[in-house]
Design an enzyme around this catalytic site. Sequence first.
Site, PDB file in Angstrom:
ATOM      1  N   TYR A  52       0.823  -1.212   0.000  1.00 30.62           N
ATOM      2  CA  TYR A  52       0.000   0.000   0.000  1.00 30.62           C
ATOM      3  C   TYR A  52       0.863   1.272   0.000  1.00 30.62           C
ATOM      4  O   TYR A  52       0.443   2.296  -0.536  1.00 30.62           O
ATOM      5  CB  TYR A  52      -1.001  -0.019   1.169  1.00 30.62           C
ATOM      6  CG  TYR A  52      -2.121  -1.001   0.882  1.00 30.62           C
ATOM      7  CD1 TYR A  52      -3.125  -0.687  -0.025  1.00 30.62           C
ATOM      8  CD2 TYR A  52      -2.132  -2.271   1.460  1.00 30.62           C
ATOM      9  CE1 TYR A  52      -4.132  -1.599  -0.338  1.00 30.62           C
ATOM     10  CE2 TYR A  52      -3.133  -3.186   1.162  1.00 30.62           C
ATOM     11  CZ  TYR A  52      -4.125  -2.842   0.259  1.00 30.62           C
ATOM     12  OH  TYR A  52      -5.112  -3.746  -0.061  1.00 30.62           O
ATOM     13  N   ARG A  55       1.465   1.966  -3.579  1.00 29.94           N
ATOM     14  CA  ARG A  55       0.284   2.520  -4.250  1.00 29.94           C
ATOM     15  C   ARG A  55       0.024   3.956  -3.798  1.00 29.94           C
ATOM     16  O   ARG A  55      -0.380   4.800  -4.584  1.00 29.94           O
ATOM     17  CB  ARG A  55      -0.923   1.634  -3.972  1.00 29.94           C
ATOM     18  CG  ARG A  55      -0.701   0.229  -4.494  1.00 29.94           C
ATOM     19  CD  ARG A  55      -1.899  -0.654  -4.314  1.00 29.94           C
ATOM     20  NE  ARG A  55      -3.022  -0.162  -5.100  1.00 29.94           N
ATOM     21  CZ  ARG A  55      -4.260  -0.614  -4.979  1.00 29.94           C
ATOM     22  NH1 ARG A  55      -4.522  -1.547  -4.094  1.00 29.94           N
ATOM     23  NH2 ARG A  55      -5.217  -0.143  -5.726  1.00 29.94           N
ATOM     24  N   GLN A  89     -15.778   2.510  -5.517  1.00 35.23           N
ATOM     25  CA  GLN A  89     -15.014   1.371  -4.984  1.00 35.23           C
ATOM     26  C   GLN A  89     -13.534   1.720  -4.966  1.00 35.23           C
ATOM     27  O   GLN A  89     -12.717   0.944  -4.475  1.00 35.23           O
ATOM     28  CB  GLN A  89     -15.220   0.139  -5.869  1.00 35.23           C
ATOM     29  CG  GLN A  89     -16.661  -0.313  -5.937  1.00 35.23           C
ATOM     30  CD  GLN A  89     -16.861  -1.329  -7.063  1.00 35.23           C
ATOM     31  OE1 GLN A  89     -16.603  -2.510  -6.909  1.00 35.23           O
ATOM     32  NE2 GLN A  89     -17.330  -0.860  -8.198  1.00 35.23           N
ATOM     33  N   ASP A  92      -8.453   5.600  -4.416  1.00 36.24           N
ATOM     34  CA  ASP A  92      -7.746   6.852  -4.737  1.00 36.24           C
ATOM     35  C   ASP A  92      -8.649   8.035  -4.360  1.00 36.24           C
ATOM     36  O   ASP A  92      -9.805   7.842  -4.015  1.00 36.24           O
ATOM     37  CB  ASP A  92      -7.355   6.875  -6.231  1.00 36.24           C
ATOM     38  CG  ASP A  92      -8.568   6.905  -7.163  1.00 36.24           C
ATOM     39  OD1 ASP A  92      -9.437   7.770  -6.986  1.00 36.24           O
ATOM     40  OD2 ASP A  92      -8.648   6.050  -8.081  1.00 36.24           O
ATOM     41  N   HIS A 107     -14.867   1.190  -0.286  1.00 38.35           N
ATOM     42  CA  HIS A 107     -13.762   0.266  -0.020  1.00 38.35           C
ATOM     43  C   HIS A 107     -12.595   0.940   0.708  1.00 38.35           C
ATOM     44  O   HIS A 107     -11.492   0.404   0.739  1.00 38.35           O
ATOM     45  CB  HIS A 107     -13.284  -0.373  -1.327  1.00 38.35           C
ATOM     46  CG  HIS A 107     -14.271  -1.370  -1.884  1.00 38.35           C
ATOM     47  ND1 HIS A 107     -14.219  -1.851  -3.169  1.00 38.35           N
ATOM     48  CD2 HIS A 107     -15.339  -1.970  -1.305  1.00 38.35           C
ATOM     49  CE1 HIS A 107     -15.221  -2.708  -3.359  1.00 38.35           C
ATOM     50  NE2 HIS A 107     -15.920  -2.784  -2.252  1.00 38.35           N
ATOM     51  N   GLY A 175     -17.047   1.932 -15.190  1.00 36.20           N
ATOM     52  CA  GLY A 175     -15.704   1.351 -15.044  1.00 36.20           C
ATOM     53  C   GLY A 175     -15.571   0.338 -13.925  1.00 36.20           C
ATOM     54  O   GLY A 175     -14.538   0.289 -13.272  1.00 36.20           O
ATOM     55  N   SER A 177     -16.014  -3.900 -13.024  1.00 29.38           N
ATOM     56  CA  SER A 177     -16.178  -5.222 -13.636  1.00 29.38           C
ATOM     57  C   SER A 177     -17.403  -5.950 -13.101  1.00 29.38           C
ATOM     58  O   SER A 177     -17.787  -6.987 -13.642  1.00 29.38           O
ATOM     59  CB  SER A 177     -14.928  -6.069 -13.390  1.00 29.38           C
ATOM     60  OG  SER A 177     -14.705  -6.180 -12.002  1.00 29.38           O
ATOM     61  N   ASN A 200     -18.644   1.164 -19.729  1.00 30.54           N
ATOM     62  CA  ASN A 200     -17.498   0.277 -19.527  1.00 30.54           C
ATOM     63  C   ASN A 200     -16.871  -0.013 -20.891  1.00 30.54           C
ATOM     64  O   ASN A 200     -17.519   0.109 -21.920  1.00 30.54           O
ATOM     65  CB  ASN A 200     -17.975  -1.044 -18.875  1.00 30.54           C
ATOM     66  CG  ASN A 200     -16.833  -1.809 -18.216  1.00 30.54           C
ATOM     67  OD1 ASN A 200     -15.814  -2.092 -18.843  1.00 30.54           O
ATOM     68  ND2 ASN A 200     -16.993  -2.126 -16.954  1.00 30.54           N
ATOM     69  N   ALA A 218     -14.170   5.752 -20.358  1.00 32.15           N
ATOM     70  CA  ALA A 218     -14.938   6.636 -19.481  1.00 32.15           C
ATOM     71  C   ALA A 218     -14.649   8.115 -19.761  1.00 32.15           C
ATOM     72  O   ALA A 218     -15.559   8.947 -19.717  1.00 32.15           O
ATOM     73  CB  ALA A 218     -14.617   6.304 -18.023  1.00 32.15           C
TER      74      ALA A 218
END
Length: 229
Positions: A52, A55, A89, A92, A107, A175, A177, A200, A218
Amino acid sequence: MRVVVLTGAGISAESGIPTFRGPDGLWEGHRVEDVATPEAFVRDPEFVHRFYNMRRNKLLSPEIQPNAAHIALANFEARPGIEFLLITQNIDDLHVRAGSKNVLPMHGELLKARCLDTGELFPWREDLSMGTPHPKHPERLGRLRPHIVWFGEVPLGMDQIEDAAHRADLFLAIGTSAVVYPAAGIVQWTKPSCRRVEINMEATPQSNRFHESLRGPASQLVPKYLDEL
Ligand code: OAD
């Protein structure tokens, strides 16, 4: 008009943040269970922190910026007569940076740390490790975790999400899944009269629950769709 938007990794892909489900099934080269479960954190906290940290550093690098899709959603929210909830979700902060106000990061958020003992949240931009001092009790080391919902944990704000989905007149999924629950099931909580639109690059397992499924990037389709609304 009540509008609920659900976004996933695809909306940030064009900002330079890779999506999760690449063709190799790995997340940035890692197996999910090694980096994104509470068990992984107990087993090897430094490893999970490093993942993390990487990221977080990437998210904070100057080349990562909101794209036209994030910006279009923020502008849309500011229109008069719209009750708006943006469920993301994504961990960022690109929606907030683009100017979105009513954002629910179901999330979690990469730029927050959570106290393992009390659940208290702290804004966080530095690396975390098992040697990181607690901001309020510097003698306590390693009592912070990334404020991320891991597999097996309950996403945040589910009551608010369910209520907003029930009341929505327009539901947009962008965007994602549509394979991770409960997010993938939110579309099923909308009322029959709610207009449901998916944006998507490709079809998803939930595409048949939408009135329209718009295929493409998108950054192009979101501004276009919202302009024409
Ligand atoms: P995924 O990586 O599973 O899916 C990204 C989706 O975005 C795919 O359906 C792509 O087709 C689509 N996509 C890619 N580029 C796009 C673009 N430029 N424009 C439009 N669509 C594009 O990501 P999520 O659905 O967000 O959870 O994944 C859901 C959850 O799985 C994540 O929040 C994460 C992970 O487990 C946690 O970390 C708890």
